[in-house]
Design a protein around this motif. Structure first.
Motif, PDB file in Angstrom:
ATOM      1  N   GLY A 166       0.838  -1.200   0.000  1.00  0.00           N
ATOM      2  CA  GLY A 166       0.000   0.000   0.000  1.00  0.00           C
ATOM      3  C   GLY A 166       0.868   1.242   0.000  1.00  0.00           C
ATOM      4  N   VAL A 167       1.924   1.223  -0.790  1.00  0.00           N
ATOM      5  CA  VAL A 167       2.945   2.260  -0.811  1.00  0.00           C
ATOM      6  C   VAL A 167       2.422   3.543  -1.445  1.00  0.00           C
ATOM      7  CG1 VAL A 167       5.256   2.783  -1.675  1.00  0.00           C
ATOM      8  CG2 VAL A 167       4.702   0.473  -0.965  1.00  0.00           C
ATOM      9  N   VAL A 168       2.800   4.670  -0.855  1.00  0.00           N
ATOM     10  CA  VAL A 168       2.505   5.981  -1.432  1.00  0.00           C
ATOM     11  C   VAL A 168       3.424   6.141  -2.637  1.00  0.00           C
ATOM     12  CG1 VAL A 168       2.581   8.470  -1.047  1.00  0.00           C
ATOM     13  CG2 VAL A 168       1.869   6.941   0.809  1.00  0.00           C
ATOM     14  N   THR A 169       2.844   6.481  -3.781  1.00  0.00           N
ATOM     15  CA  THR A 169       3.621   6.628  -5.018  1.00  0.00           C
ATOM     16  C   THR A 169       3.266   7.939  -5.707  1.00  0.00           C
ATOM     17  OG1 THR A 169       1.940   5.519  -6.370  1.00  0.00           O
ATOM     18  CG2 THR A 169       3.668   4.124  -5.394  1.00  0.00           C
ATOM     19  N   VAL A 170       4.088   8.291  -6.682  1.00  0.00           N
ATOM     20  CA  VAL A 170       3.794   9.414  -7.567  1.00  0.00           C
ATOM     21  C   VAL A 170       3.964   8.928  -8.998  1.00  0.00           C
ATOM     22  CG1 VAL A 170       4.404  11.265  -5.950  1.00  0.00           C
ATOM     23  CG2 VAL A 170       6.175  10.265  -7.399  1.00  0.00           C
ATOM     24  N   GLU A 171       3.443   9.710  -9.924  1.00  0.00           N
ATOM     25  CA  GLU A 171       3.596   9.394 -11.342  1.00  0.00           C
ATOM     26  C   GLU A 171       4.597  10.354 -11.964  1.00  0.00           C
ATOM     27  OE1 GLU A 171       0.277   8.211 -13.689  1.00  0.00           O
ATOM     28  OE2 GLU A 171      -0.976   7.912 -11.928  1.00  0.00           O
ATOM     29  N   PRO A 172       5.224   9.968 -13.073  1.00  0.00           N
ATOM     30  CA  PRO A 172       6.246  10.812 -13.687  1.00  0.00           C
ATOM     31  C   PRO A 172       5.781  12.231 -14.020  1.00  0.00           C
ATOM     32  CG  PRO A 172       6.261   8.639 -14.694  1.00  0.00           C
ATOM     33  CD  PRO A 172       5.052   8.701 -13.789  1.00  0.00           C
ATOM     34  N   SER A 173       4.516  12.386 -14.363  1.00  0.00           N
ATOM     35  CA  SER A 173       4.022  13.713 -14.750  1.00  0.00           C
ATOM     36  C   SER A 173       3.573  14.567 -13.563  1.00  0.00           C
ATOM     37  CB  SER A 173       2.869  13.571 -15.744  1.00  0.00           C
ATOM     38  OG  SER A 173       1.814  12.841 -15.138  1.00  0.00           O
ATOM     39  N   ASP A 174       3.528  13.997 -12.369  1.00  0.00           N
ATOM     40  CA  ASP A 174       3.143  14.784 -11.190  1.00  0.00           C
ATOM     41  C   ASP A 174       4.175  15.878 -10.932  1.00  0.00           C
ATOM     42  OD1 ASP A 174       0.897  13.217 -10.702  1.00  0.00           O
ATOM     43  OD2 ASP A 174       1.901  11.958  -9.213  1.00  0.00           O
ATOM     44  N   PRO A 175       3.740  17.051 -10.475  1.00  0.00           N
ATOM     45  CA  PRO A 175       4.711  18.096 -10.121  1.00  0.00           C
ATOM     46  C   PRO A 175       5.582  17.647  -8.942  1.00  0.00           C
ATOM     47  CG  PRO A 175       2.497  19.015 -10.330  1.00  0.00           C
ATOM     48  CD  PRO A 175       2.356  17.517 -10.366  1.00  0.00           C
ATOM     49  N   ALA A 176       6.862  17.972  -9.012  1.00  0.00           N
ATOM     50  CA  ALA A 176       7.782  17.635  -7.926  1.00  0.00           C
ATOM     51  C   ALA A 176       7.318  18.260  -6.614  1.00  0.00           C
ATOM     52  CB  ALA A 176       9.196  18.078  -8.273  1.00  0.00           C
ATOM     53  N   ALA A 177       6.655  19.403  -6.686  1.00  0.00           N
ATOM     54  CA  ALA A 177       6.160  20.062  -5.478  1.00  0.00           C
ATOM     55  C   ALA A 177       5.091  19.218  -4.786  1.00  0.00           C
ATOM     56  CB  ALA A 177       5.611  21.439  -5.815  1.00  0.00           C
ATOM     57  N   VAL A 178       4.304  18.486  -5.544  1.00  0.00           N
ATOM     58  CA  VAL A 178       3.304  17.583  -4.959  1.00  0.00           C
ATOM     59  C   VAL A 178       4.020  16.450  -4.226  1.00  0.00           C
ATOM     60  CG1 VAL A 178       1.495  15.904  -5.512  1.00  0.00           C
ATOM     61  CG2 VAL A 178       1.477  18.163  -6.585  1.00  0.00           C
ATOM     62  N   ALA A 179       5.084  15.940  -4.839  1.00  0.00           N
ATOM     63  CA  ALA A 179       5.873  14.888  -4.189  1.00  0.00           C
ATOM     64  C   ALA A 179       6.499  15.422  -2.898  1.00  0.00           C
ATOM     65  CB  ALA A 179       6.953  14.387  -5.137  1.00  0.00           C
ATOM     66  N   ALA A 180       6.980  16.656  -2.921  1.00  0.00           N
ATOM     67  CA  ALA A 180       7.555  17.258  -1.718  1.00  0.00           C
ATOM     68  C   ALA A 180       6.514  17.324  -0.614  1.00  0.00           C
ATOM     69  CB  ALA A 180       8.093  18.653  -2.031  1.00  0.00           C
ATOM     70  N   ASP A 181       5.309  17.722  -0.958  1.00  0.00           N
ATOM     71  CA  ASP A 181       4.234  17.806   0.028  1.00  0.00           C
ATOM     72  C   ASP A 181       3.921  16.427   0.605  1.00  0.00           C
ATOM     73  OD1 ASP A 181       2.270  19.427   1.425  1.00  0.00           O
ATOM     74  OD2 ASP A 181       0.763  18.364   0.225  1.00  0.00           O
ATOM     75  N   LEU A 182       3.877  15.409  -0.249  1.00  0.00           N
ATOM     76  CA  LEU A 182       3.642  14.035   0.225  1.00  0.00           C
ATOM     77  C   LEU A 182       4.741  13.600   1.198  1.00  0.00           C
ATOM     78  CD1 LEU A 182       2.499  12.086  -2.959  1.00  0.00           C
ATOM     79  CD2 LEU A 182       1.233  12.314  -0.818  1.00  0.00           C
ATOM     80  N   MET A 183       5.975  13.931   0.874  1.00  0.00           N
ATOM     81  CA  MET A 183       7.090  13.549   1.739  1.00  0.00           C
ATOM     82  C   MET A 183       6.998  14.248   3.095  1.00  0.00           C
ATOM     83  SD  MET A 183      10.253  13.458  -0.921  1.00  0.00           S
ATOM     84  CE  MET A 183      10.527  12.053  -1.986  1.00  0.00           C
ATOM     85  N   VAL A 184       6.640  15.514   3.073  1.00  0.00           N
ATOM     86  CA  VAL A 184       6.514  16.263   4.322  1.00  0.00           C
ATOM     87  C   VAL A 184       5.376  15.694   5.165  1.00  0.00           C
ATOM     88  CG1 VAL A 184       5.894  18.510   5.309  1.00  0.00           C
ATOM     89  CG2 VAL A 184       7.553  18.380   3.442  1.00  0.00           C
ATOM     90  N   GLU A 185       4.240  15.452   4.545  1.00  0.00           N
ATOM     91  CA  GLU A 185       3.062  14.974   5.285  1.00  0.00           C
ATOM     92  C   GLU A 185       3.216  13.548   5.819  1.00  0.00           C
ATOM     93  OE1 GLU A 185       0.409  16.771   6.287  1.00  0.00           O
ATOM     94  OE2 GLU A 185       1.516  18.457   5.446  1.00  0.00           O
TER      95      GLU A 185
END
Length: 158
Positions: free
Chosen positions: A89-108
């Motif tokens: 049930g891993v949190v993932t991102v897709e290649p087209s997602d903004p890096a800022a969204v990934a940063a927010d996921l990492m922080v949260e």
């Protein structure tokens, strides 16, 4: 002046992560952690389908001493399989997602790295890994790009 963070994950991710299989032993995994400077390995099945993530923290949980400070026998841990300790049930991102969204996921979530997957076929197929360092580099590039003045050469900041 502010900028909208739009750099996609694919521009900053590590495109060739080293995956492990669910049947990889923990002894093999420990060797991989020693050789490669990563915090986590994506766990894949046939076709590169992501089924989990195994981190150094997951392995540390098995190696903790008990209340009397006795360590487990290495042989009892070494033969165990990644499938027994990996996160599903891993949190993932897709290649087209903004890096800022990934940063927010990492922080949260407090996660240090995220698998990058393509869900086009329905299954999450591993495309890369994204670390905190990758995201910081991408956001720094975008921030620096916003500080350039007209007439400055590309790549130079003021």
């Amino acid at each position: 002046m502010t900028r909208t963070a739009t750099m996609p994950v694919w521009e900053v991710m590590s495109p060739s992560p080293i995956p492990v299989r669910p049947d990889t032993t923990l002894a093999e995994l420990l060797d991989l952690f020693e050789v490669h400077d990563v915090n986590a390995f994506p766990v894949i099945e046939a076709g590169g389908v992501l089924v989990g993530l195994v981190t150094k923290l997951d392995v540390l949980r098995l190696l903790r001493p008990d209340r009397s400070l006795e360590l487990p026998e290495f042989a009892s841990v070494a033969g165990r399989r990644v499938s027994e300790v990996m996160r599903t049930g891993v949190v993932t991102v897709e290649p087209s997602d903004p890096a800022a969204v990934a940063a927010d996921l990492m922080v949260e979530t407090g996660l240090r790295s995220l698998p990058v997957v393509d869900r086009g076929s329905g299954d999450p197929v591993l495309q890369g890994m994204l670390s905190r360092g990758d995201v910081l580099r991408g956001l720094r590039v975008e921030t620096a790009a916003g500080r350039r003045k007209p007439g400055d050469r590309a790549g130079e900041t003021v």
